[in-house]
Design a protein around this motif. Structure first.
Motif, PDB file in Angstrom:
ATOM      1  N   THR A  78       0.033   3.752   7.875  1.00 50.44           N
ATOM      2  CA  THR A  78       1.049   5.027   7.326  1.00 50.44           C
ATOM      3  C   THR A  78       2.268   4.192   6.868  1.00 50.44           C
ATOM      4  O   THR A  78       2.963   3.726   7.693  1.00 50.44           O
ATOM      5  CB  THR A  78       1.207   6.076   8.505  1.00 50.44           C
ATOM      6  OG1 THR A  78       0.097   6.567   9.022  1.00 50.44           O
ATOM      7  CG2 THR A  78       2.364   7.074   7.972  1.00 50.44           C
ATOM      8  N   PRO A  79       2.748   4.328   5.514  1.00 52.51           N
ATOM      9  CA  PRO A  79       3.604   3.528   5.117  1.00 52.51           C
ATOM     10  C   PRO A  79       5.040   4.276   5.526  1.00 52.51           C
ATOM     11  O   PRO A  79       5.365   5.188   5.694  1.00 52.51           O
ATOM     12  CB  PRO A  79       3.584   3.819   3.448  1.00 52.51           C
ATOM     13  CG  PRO A  79       3.024   5.067   3.329  1.00 52.51           C
ATOM     14  CD  PRO A  79       1.741   5.101   4.446  1.00 52.51           C
ATOM     15  N   LEU A  80       5.766   3.217   5.761  1.00 51.92           N
ATOM     16  CA  LEU A  80       7.327   3.553   6.030  1.00 51.92           C
ATOM     17  C   LEU A  80       8.009   3.834   4.789  1.00 51.92           C
ATOM     18  O   LEU A  80       7.742   3.592   3.719  1.00 51.92           O
ATOM     19  CB  LEU A  80       8.202   2.285   6.729  1.00 51.92           C
ATOM     20  CG  LEU A  80       7.161   1.893   8.444  1.00 51.92           C
ATOM     21  CD1 LEU A  80       8.039   0.785   8.966  1.00 51.92           C
ATOM     22  CD2 LEU A  80       7.384   3.102   8.940  1.00 51.92           C
ATOM     23  N   ASN A  81       9.081   4.515   4.826  1.00 54.11           N
ATOM     24  CA  ASN A  81       9.934   4.557   3.635  1.00 54.11           C
ATOM     25  C   ASN A  81      11.496   4.313   4.150  1.00 54.11           C
ATOM     26  O   ASN A  81      12.049   5.189   4.280  1.00 54.11           O
ATOM     27  CB  ASN A  81       9.937   6.152   3.384  1.00 54.11           C
ATOM     28  CG  ASN A  81      10.610   6.537   1.907  1.00 54.11           C
ATOM     29  OD1 ASN A  81      10.748   5.739   1.206  1.00 54.11           O
ATOM     30  ND2 ASN A  81      10.935   7.723   1.962  1.00 54.11           N
ATOM     31  N   PRO A  82      11.719   2.878   3.978  1.00 50.55           N
ATOM     32  CA  PRO A  82      13.133   2.637   4.366  1.00 50.55           C
ATOM     33  C   PRO A  82      14.024   2.873   3.259  1.00 50.55           C
ATOM     34  O   PRO A  82      15.146   2.900   3.621  1.00 50.55           O
ATOM     35  CB  PRO A  82      12.966   0.973   4.756  1.00 50.55           C
ATOM     36  CG  PRO A  82      11.921   0.774   3.780  1.00 50.55           C
ATOM     37  CD  PRO A  82      10.647   1.894   3.615  1.00 50.55           C
ATOM     38  N   LYS A  83      13.606   3.115   2.005  1.00 46.02           N
ATOM     39  CA  LYS A  83      14.563   3.552   1.038  1.00 46.02           C
ATOM     40  C   LYS A  83      15.592   2.514   0.624  1.00 46.02           C
ATOM     41  O   LYS A  83      16.927   2.754   0.690  1.00 46.02           O
ATOM     42  CB  LYS A  83      15.307   4.974   1.228  1.00 46.02           C
ATOM     43  CG  LYS A  83      14.216   6.113   1.469  1.00 46.02           C
ATOM     44  CD  LYS A  83      15.096   7.431   1.486  1.00 46.02           C
ATOM     45  CE  LYS A  83      14.020   8.396   1.530  1.00 46.02           C
ATOM     46  NZ  LYS A  83      14.853   9.886   1.641  1.00 46.02           N
ATOM     47  N   THR A  84      14.935   1.179   0.688  1.00 43.17           N
ATOM     48  CA  THR A  84      16.024   0.141   0.264  1.00 43.17           C
ATOM     49  C   THR A  84      16.491   0.124  -1.280  1.00 43.17           C
ATOM     50  O   THR A  84      15.685   0.918  -1.927  1.00 43.17           O
ATOM     51  CB  THR A  84      15.535  -1.148   0.659  1.00 43.17           C
ATOM     52  OG1 THR A  84      14.324  -1.466  -0.134  1.00 43.17           O
ATOM     53  CG2 THR A  84      14.744  -1.262   2.074  1.00 43.17           C
ATOM     54  N   SER A  85      17.493  -0.567  -1.525  1.00 39.09           N
ATOM     55  CA  SER A  85      17.758  -0.389  -2.860  1.00 39.09           C
ATOM     56  C   SER A  85      16.673  -1.039  -3.752  1.00 39.09           C
ATOM     57  O   SER A  85      16.386  -0.809  -4.800  1.00 39.09           O
ATOM     58  CB  SER A  85      19.071  -1.380  -3.204  1.00 39.09           C
ATOM     59  OG  SER A  85      18.938  -2.593  -2.762  1.00 39.09           O
ATOM     60  N   ALA A  86      16.043  -2.404  -3.326  1.00 46.25           N
ATOM     61  CA  ALA A  86      15.026  -2.842  -4.063  1.00 46.25           C
ATOM     62  C   ALA A  86      13.755  -2.018  -4.152  1.00 46.25           C
ATOM     63  O   ALA A  86      13.235  -1.751  -5.351  1.00 46.25           O
ATOM     64  CB  ALA A  86      14.383  -3.973  -3.526  1.00 46.25           C
ATOM     65  N   GLN A  87      13.438  -1.283  -3.352  1.00 46.92           N
ATOM     66  CA  GLN A  87      12.623  -0.017  -3.241  1.00 46.92           C
ATOM     67  C   GLN A  87      12.760   1.011  -4.284  1.00 46.92           C
ATOM     68  O   GLN A  87      11.859   1.412  -4.884  1.00 46.92           O
ATOM     69  CB  GLN A  87      12.245   0.436  -1.720  1.00 46.92           C
ATOM     70  CG  GLN A  87      10.843   1.342  -1.720  1.00 46.92           C
ATOM     71  CD  GLN A  87      10.733   1.797  -0.379  1.00 46.92           C
ATOM     72  OE1 GLN A  87      11.608   2.855  -0.182  1.00 46.92           O
ATOM     73  NE2 GLN A  87       9.763   1.738   0.330  1.00 46.92           N
ATOM     74  N   SER A  88      14.062   1.468  -4.119  1.00 43.75           N
ATOM     75  CA  SER A  88      14.345   2.464  -4.984  1.00 43.75           C
ATOM     76  C   SER A  88      14.155   2.092  -6.434  1.00 43.75           C
ATOM     77  O   SER A  88      13.991   2.703  -7.389  1.00 43.75           O
ATOM     78  CB  SER A  88      15.864   2.900  -4.735  1.00 43.75           C
ATOM     79  OG  SER A  88      15.758   3.596  -3.416  1.00 43.75           O
ATOM     80  N   GLU A  89      14.848   0.703  -6.695  1.00 44.36           N
ATOM     81  CA  GLU A  89      14.654   0.230  -8.056  1.00 44.36           C
ATOM     82  C   GLU A  89      13.205  -0.172  -8.602  1.00 44.36           C
ATOM     83  O   GLU A  89      12.925   0.439  -9.629  1.00 44.36           O
ATOM     84  CB  GLU A  89      15.359  -1.200  -8.137  1.00 44.36           C
ATOM     85  CG  GLU A  89      16.879  -1.205  -8.005  1.00 44.36           C
ATOM     86  CD  GLU A  89      17.400  -2.647  -7.909  1.00 44.36           C
ATOM     87  OE1 GLU A  89      16.603  -3.588  -7.833  1.00 44.36           O
ATOM     88  OE2 GLU A  89      18.737  -2.565  -7.457  1.00 44.36           O
ATOM     89  N   ALA A  90      12.329  -0.252  -7.566  1.00 50.46           N
ATOM     90  CA  ALA A  90      10.854  -0.575  -8.265  1.00 50.46           C
ATOM     91  C   ALA A  90      10.364   0.907  -8.317  1.00 50.46           C
ATOM     92  O   ALA A  90       9.729   1.047  -9.484  1.00 50.46           O
ATOM     93  CB  ALA A  90      10.267  -1.063  -6.810  1.00 50.46           C
ATOM     94  N   ARG A  91      10.551   1.879  -7.722  1.00 51.69           N
ATOM     95  CA  ARG A  91      10.286   3.324  -7.932  1.00 51.69           C
ATOM     96  C   ARG A  91      10.605   3.885  -9.237  1.00 51.69           C
ATOM     97  O   ARG A  91       9.850   4.478 -10.155  1.00 51.69           O
ATOM     98  CB  ARG A  91      10.834   4.174  -6.634  1.00 51.69           C
ATOM     99  CG  ARG A  91       9.545   3.898  -5.327  1.00 51.69           C
ATOM    100  CD  ARG A  91      10.113   4.933  -4.211  1.00 51.69           C
ATOM    101  NE  ARG A  91       9.369   4.747  -3.092  1.00 51.69           N
ATOM    102  CZ  ARG A  91       9.673   5.373  -2.098  1.00 51.69           C
ATOM    103  NH1 ARG A  91      10.805   6.030  -1.962  1.00 51.69           N
ATOM    104  NH2 ARG A  91       8.727   5.013  -0.974  1.00 51.69           N
ATOM    105  N   SER A  92      12.224   3.648  -9.529  1.00 55.49           N
ATOM    106  CA  SER A  92      12.648   3.958 -10.765  1.00 55.49           C
ATOM    107  C   SER A  92      12.180   3.433 -12.029  1.00 55.49           C
ATOM    108  O   SER A  92      11.728   4.139 -12.798  1.00 55.49           O
ATOM    109  CB  SER A  92      14.117   3.692 -10.591  1.00 55.49           C
ATOM    110  OG  SER A  92      14.811   4.086 -11.781  1.00 55.49           O
ATOM    111  N   ALA A  93      11.670   2.088 -11.816  1.00 53.31           N
ATOM    112  CA  ALA A  93      11.200   1.509 -12.882  1.00 53.31           C
ATOM    113  C   ALA A  93       9.699   1.994 -13.104  1.00 53.31           C
ATOM    114  O   ALA A  93       9.096   2.029 -14.460  1.00 53.31           O
ATOM    115  CB  ALA A  93      11.057  -0.179 -12.680  1.00 53.31           C
ATOM    116  N   LEU A  94       9.021   2.235 -11.983  1.00 57.54           N
ATOM    117  CA  LEU A  94       7.440   2.635 -11.998  1.00 57.54           C
ATOM    118  C   LEU A  94       7.467   4.277 -12.764  1.00 57.54           C
ATOM    119  O   LEU A  94       6.504   4.586 -13.595  1.00 57.54           O
ATOM    120  CB  LEU A  94       6.961   2.860 -10.737  1.00 57.54           C
ATOM    121  CG  LEU A  94       5.489   3.240 -10.612  1.00 57.54           C
ATOM    122  CD1 LEU A  94       4.586   2.283 -11.672  1.00 57.54           C
ATOM    123  CD2 LEU A  94       4.896   3.325  -9.321  1.00 57.54           C
ATOM    124  N   GLY A  95       8.290   4.857 -12.560  1.00 51.80           N
ATOM    125  CA  GLY A  95       8.423   6.346 -12.853  1.00 51.80           C
ATOM    126  C   GLY A  95       9.001   6.248 -14.488  1.00 51.80           C
ATOM    127  O   GLY A  95       8.571   6.955 -15.396  1.00 51.80           O
TER     128      GLY A  95
END
Length: 229
Positions: A36-53
């Motif tokens: 079950t993935p965690l969702n720490p909402k780090t800046s790197a994670q947010s940037e990766a999600r933004s780029a993917l979207g």
């Protein structure tokens, strides 16, 4: 995530089994533990999600002719999986990879597949991090023409002196023109702005690669680790 290669007794596997998930992509078959993935909402994670979207939206906005062009171009870009087997990415995956590389150095979206060029080679990078003088010297050793090429600089925060594996610890702190790096005090400030000031006795590992901002091509990555005095 481990990769698996099937033989004559088993040719494929999909879905969940005993807490594990079997999947298959162009790069080969994989098996991973179901979590079950965690969702720490780090800046790197947010940037990766933004780029993917952003890349997914850009792909949807392409014309059918443009998508077919990317599908065709992807068949000229062979990759190698963990077993040494050659595979070709899908057009969408190739589009995403190219535009991620360009986005990472501040470029815009490339809607047509690029004409590939010869990339310079990055053989090594010499690094000297001086905490007292507050300087970070980076000296890349390149083979070939570096005009217009960007050097992406990743690094770790200060790590234990006993650490030797830095996988998963690298984060980008900036990217510079390979033909003319800024002053070492500016590079030091960029590093400290991202990671803070490391301590004497710690290790800092650096990871570098080249990007052509017009084509999205990248060089193999090289690393350098310093033990701070």
């Amino acid at each position: 995530m481990a990769r698996i290669k099937f033989g004559m007794m088993m040719t494929d596997a999909r879905g969940k089994l005993g807490g594990h998930v079997f999947t298959k992509a162009k790069s080969g078959a994989t098996i991973r533990t179901k979590v079950t993935p965690l969702n720490p909402k780090t800046s790197a994670q947010s940037e990766a999600r933004s780029a993917l979207g952003a890349n997914s939206q850009a792909w949807r906005m392409l014309t059918e002719t443009q998508r077919l062009a990317w599908n065709s171009a992807a068949q000229e870009v062979s990759k190698t999986n963990a077993f040494g087997d050659t595979y070709f990415p899908s057009g969408k995956n190739y589009f995403t990879a190219v535009n991620n590389n360009i986005r990472n150095v501040g470029g815009g979206v490339l809607v047509e597949p690029p004409a590939l060029v010869t990339m310079p080679g990055l053989t090594s990078v010499e690094v000297d991090l001086d905490l007292v003088a507050e300087q970070l010297d980076i000296a890349p050793n390149l083979i070939g023409d570096d005009a217009g090429i960007v050097l992406v600089c990743n690094a770790t925060s200060g790590q234990s002196s006993g650490r030797y594996n830095f996988s998963g610890k690298y984060r980008k702190f900036n990217a510079y023109s390979a033909a003319g790096l800024p002053q070492n005090t500016k590079i030091y400030d960029d590093y400290v702005s991202k990671f803070g000031v490391p301590s004497a006795g710690q290790k800092v590992s650096f990871e570098f690669y080249l990007v052509n901002p017009d084509t999205g091509q990248v060089s193999p990555r090289v690393t350098a680790t310093v033990l701070l005095g």
